[in-house]
Design a protein around this motif. Structure first.
Motif, mmCIF file in Angstrom:
data_model
loop_
_atom_site.group_PDB
_atom_site.id
_atom_site.type_symbol
_atom_site.label_atom_id
_atom_site.label_comp_id
_atom_site.label_asym_id
_atom_site.label_seq_id
_atom_site.Cartn_x
_atom_site.Cartn_y
_atom_site.Cartn_z
ATOM 1 N N MET A 9 40.695 124.258 44.003
ATOM 2 C CA MET A 9 39.409 124.738 44.517
ATOM 3 C C MET A 9 38.736 125.653 43.510
ATOM 4 S SD MET A 9 40.607 127.712 47.206
ATOM 5 C CE MET A 9 39.233 128.814 46.870
ATOM 6 N N GLU A 10 37.406 125.713 43.598
ATOM 7 C CA GLU A 10 36.656 126.700 42.839
ATOM 8 C C GLU A 10 36.985 128.103 43.379
ATOM 9 O OE1 GLU A 10 32.580 125.746 43.431
ATOM 10 O OE2 GLU A 10 32.776 123.689 42.676
ATOM 11 N N LYS A 37 33.656 122.052 47.365
ATOM 12 C CA LYS A 37 34.086 123.159 46.513
ATOM 13 C C LYS A 37 35.476 122.901 45.926
ATOM 14 C CE LYS A 37 30.449 125.733 47.375
ATOM 15 N NZ LYS A 37 29.454 125.980 46.301
ATOM 16 N N MET A 38 35.949 121.669 46.075
ATOM 17 C CA MET A 38 37.305 121.333 45.659
ATOM 18 C C MET A 38 37.292 120.207 44.631
ATOM 19 S SD MET A 38 38.922 121.587 49.509
ATOM 20 C CE MET A 38 40.651 121.671 49.044
ATOM 21 N N TYR A 39 38.413 119.996 43.977
ATOM 22 C CA TYR A 39 38.538 118.963 42.950
ATOM 23 C C TYR A 39 39.984 118.476 42.902
ATOM 24 C CZ TYR A 39 40.373 123.044 40.509
ATOM 25 O OH TYR A 39 41.096 124.168 40.190
ATOM 26 N N ILE A 40 40.181 117.351 42.201
ATOM 27 C CA ILE A 40 41.529 116.816 41.962
ATOM 28 C C ILE A 40 41.831 116.925 40.478
ATOM 29 C CG2 ILE A 40 43.030 114.792 42.091
ATOM 30 C CD1 ILE A 40 41.247 113.802 44.407
ATOM 31 N N ASP A 41 42.967 117.497 40.151
ATOM 32 C CA ASP A 41 43.419 117.680 38.769
ATOM 33 C C ASP A 41 44.512 116.657 38.484
ATOM 34 O OD1 ASP A 41 44.437 118.533 36.358
ATOM 35 O OD2 ASP A 41 44.670 120.632 36.946
ATOM 36 N N ILE A 42 44.225 115.681 37.609
ATOM 37 C CA ILE A 42 45.236 114.683 37.247
ATOM 38 C C ILE A 42 45.832 114.971 35.862
ATOM 39 C CG2 ILE A 42 44.279 112.884 38.734
ATOM 40 C CD1 ILE A 42 43.023 111.605 36.218
ATOM 41 N N GLY A 43 45.603 116.183 35.370
ATOM 42 C CA GLY A 43 46.189 116.594 34.098
ATOM 43 C C GLY A 43 45.473 116.054 32.878
ATOM 44 N N LYS A 83 34.440 129.797 53.600
ATOM 45 C CA LYS A 83 33.412 128.915 53.045
ATOM 46 C C LYS A 83 33.996 127.696 52.328
ATOM 47 C CE LYS A 83 30.000 132.618 52.507
ATOM 48 N NZ LYS A 83 29.129 133.360 51.553
ATOM 49 N N LEU A 84 35.324 127.532 52.417
ATOM 50 C CA LEU A 84 35.966 126.404 51.738
ATOM 51 C C LEU A 84 35.553 125.074 52.377
ATOM 52 C CD1 LEU A 84 38.005 125.429 49.606
ATOM 53 C CD2 LEU A 84 39.782 125.591 51.377
ATOM 54 N N LYS A 85 34.971 124.210 51.557
ATOM 55 C CA LYS A 85 34.612 122.857 51.964
ATOM 56 C C LYS A 85 35.040 121.900 50.853
ATOM 57 C CE LYS A 85 30.655 124.237 54.811
ATOM 58 N NZ LYS A 85 29.199 124.075 55.059
ATOM 59 N N LEU A 86 35.063 120.622 51.180
ATOM 60 C CA LEU A 86 35.530 119.645 50.209
ATOM 61 C C LEU A 86 34.677 119.638 48.948
ATOM 62 C CD1 LEU A 86 36.513 116.568 52.421
ATOM 63 C CD2 LEU A 86 37.980 118.411 51.579
ATOM 64 N N LEU A 134 44.358 121.771 50.422
ATOM 65 C CA LEU A 134 44.433 122.635 49.247
ATOM 66 C C LEU A 134 45.869 122.740 48.719
ATOM 67 C CD1 LEU A 134 42.939 124.553 47.332
ATOM 68 C CD2 LEU A 134 43.393 126.403 48.958
ATOM 69 N N GLY A 135 46.046 122.445 47.444
ATOM 70 C CA GLY A 135 47.350 122.531 46.801
ATOM 71 C C GLY A 135 48.234 121.319 47.019
#
Length: 332
Positions: free
Chosen positions: A110-111, A123-129, A118-121, A94-95
């Protein structure tokens, strides 16, 4: 930083998640080409470097790949959904920044969650702008793979970087190749692929080579940080000679060879019992009719994070120990 550690900086900062080892393999090829009698790349992508001899056939395995993430979807706003390649922790990720093969950088977010437990992959994303899906797809597509993006840094006697698992093993193998003066053994230095996905490269390479003895060079965890899980391995106390992990019970003759060599040359060492995980020797030792195998382990804090940490003293003593082992007339 001396030229020796300039090489380690290049090795750790080079892109090379499992299944995408081409860049790191090319770097290693260029570094060792003047020190071996023969080099070849097998069908899996393992780099096999041979120093010829008439004695025992020894396979030394260090894996080139690192953990990473693979894009599984792109939403309408340009955010990338992903899955893991190897042991990727959602909490450690994360981060963090990641890098794709073309140099594209992203940040893992993450959402909103009321409960971080409850954090799992998923529930996450990659931000490329990116502004939207179409914009994102100009740079990234489904199936593209990224690794952590983090620079090599020295901290007094310690080194911290991404991918020390197992570029430090590759580095030790390379430096050992350069230092070996005289060995009657037939030495196969194998820089393997896809170790993080289940020791895949080592399995096929060992089948093709059919060695008399196998030694993996890889990292192991430590028990020397505050309230760490109990483990009798510490940073700076010498390379570790493996007794056991989840993939291997080290062969008694190989274990004795390593311990006796360390004692004969007054090289500091530790004994390692790892209660989880495995190395390339886990695949090597069950190849064909069986291969006596062991592991030379480098104590490493924060394994499978973007900031893994090792001691220079441990690294340098590992190079000396591996060199002395391979220069012996090995008879099992």
């Amino acid at each position: 930083m001396n030229s020796q550690y300039d090489l380690l900086k290049k090795l750790t900062e080079t892109y090379g998640p499992s299944g995408n080892e081409e860049s790191i393999r090319h770097l290693i090829q260029e570094e060792i080409k003047d020190y071996v009698d023969e080099m070849k790349i097998d069908k899996m992508g393992n780099l096999i470097a041979i120093k010829k001899g008439n004695g025992t056939k020894v396979m030394i395995a260090s894996h080139m790949d690192e953990i990473g993430v693979i894009v599984t979807g792109i939403d309408e706003n340009g955010f990338l959904r992903f899955a893991n390649i190897g042991g990727v922790s959602p909490y450690i990720s994360l981060g963090q920044r990641v890098q794709f093969a073309d140099g594209t950088i992203g940040v893992i977010g993450m959402e909103h969650l009321e409960d971080m437990k409850k954090l799992k992959l998923d529930k996450m994303y990659i931000d490329i702008g990116s502004k939207n899906k179409e914009d994102a797809m100009q740079k990234v597509t489904i199936g593209d793979v990224a690794c952590f993006y983090r620079l090599y840094t020295t901290l007094n006697d310690a080194i911290t970087a991404k991918a020390l698992d197992d570029r430090i093993g590759c580095f030790i193998a390379i430096e050992t190749l350069k230092k070996i003066k005289d060995s009657s053994n037939e030495l196969y230095f194998v820089f393997t692929v896809q170790e993080e996905l289940g020791l895949r490269g080592a399995k096929t390479a060992a089948f093709g080579i059919d060695p008399d003895l196998g030694i993996a060079v890889d990292v192991t965890t430590t028990g020397d940080t505050p309230k760490a899980k109990a483990m009798a391995v510490k940073l700076g106390k010498g390379p570790a000679i493996k007794i056991k992990d989840n993939s291997l019970l080290s062969h008694p003759a190989v274990k004795s060879l390593m311990i006796n060599t360390a004692k004969d040359h007054k090289i500091p060492y530790q004994l390692e019992v790892l209660e989880f995980g495995g190395t390339d020797s886990g695949a090597i030792h069950v190849t064909r009719s069986g291969v006596p195998s062991g592991v030379l382990s480098i104590p490493c804090r924060y394994v499978h994070s973007p900031s893994e940490m090792v001691s220079k003293d441990d690294v340098e003593n590992a190079i000396i120990l591996l060199t002395k082992i391979l220069e012996r007339d090995i008879v099992l």
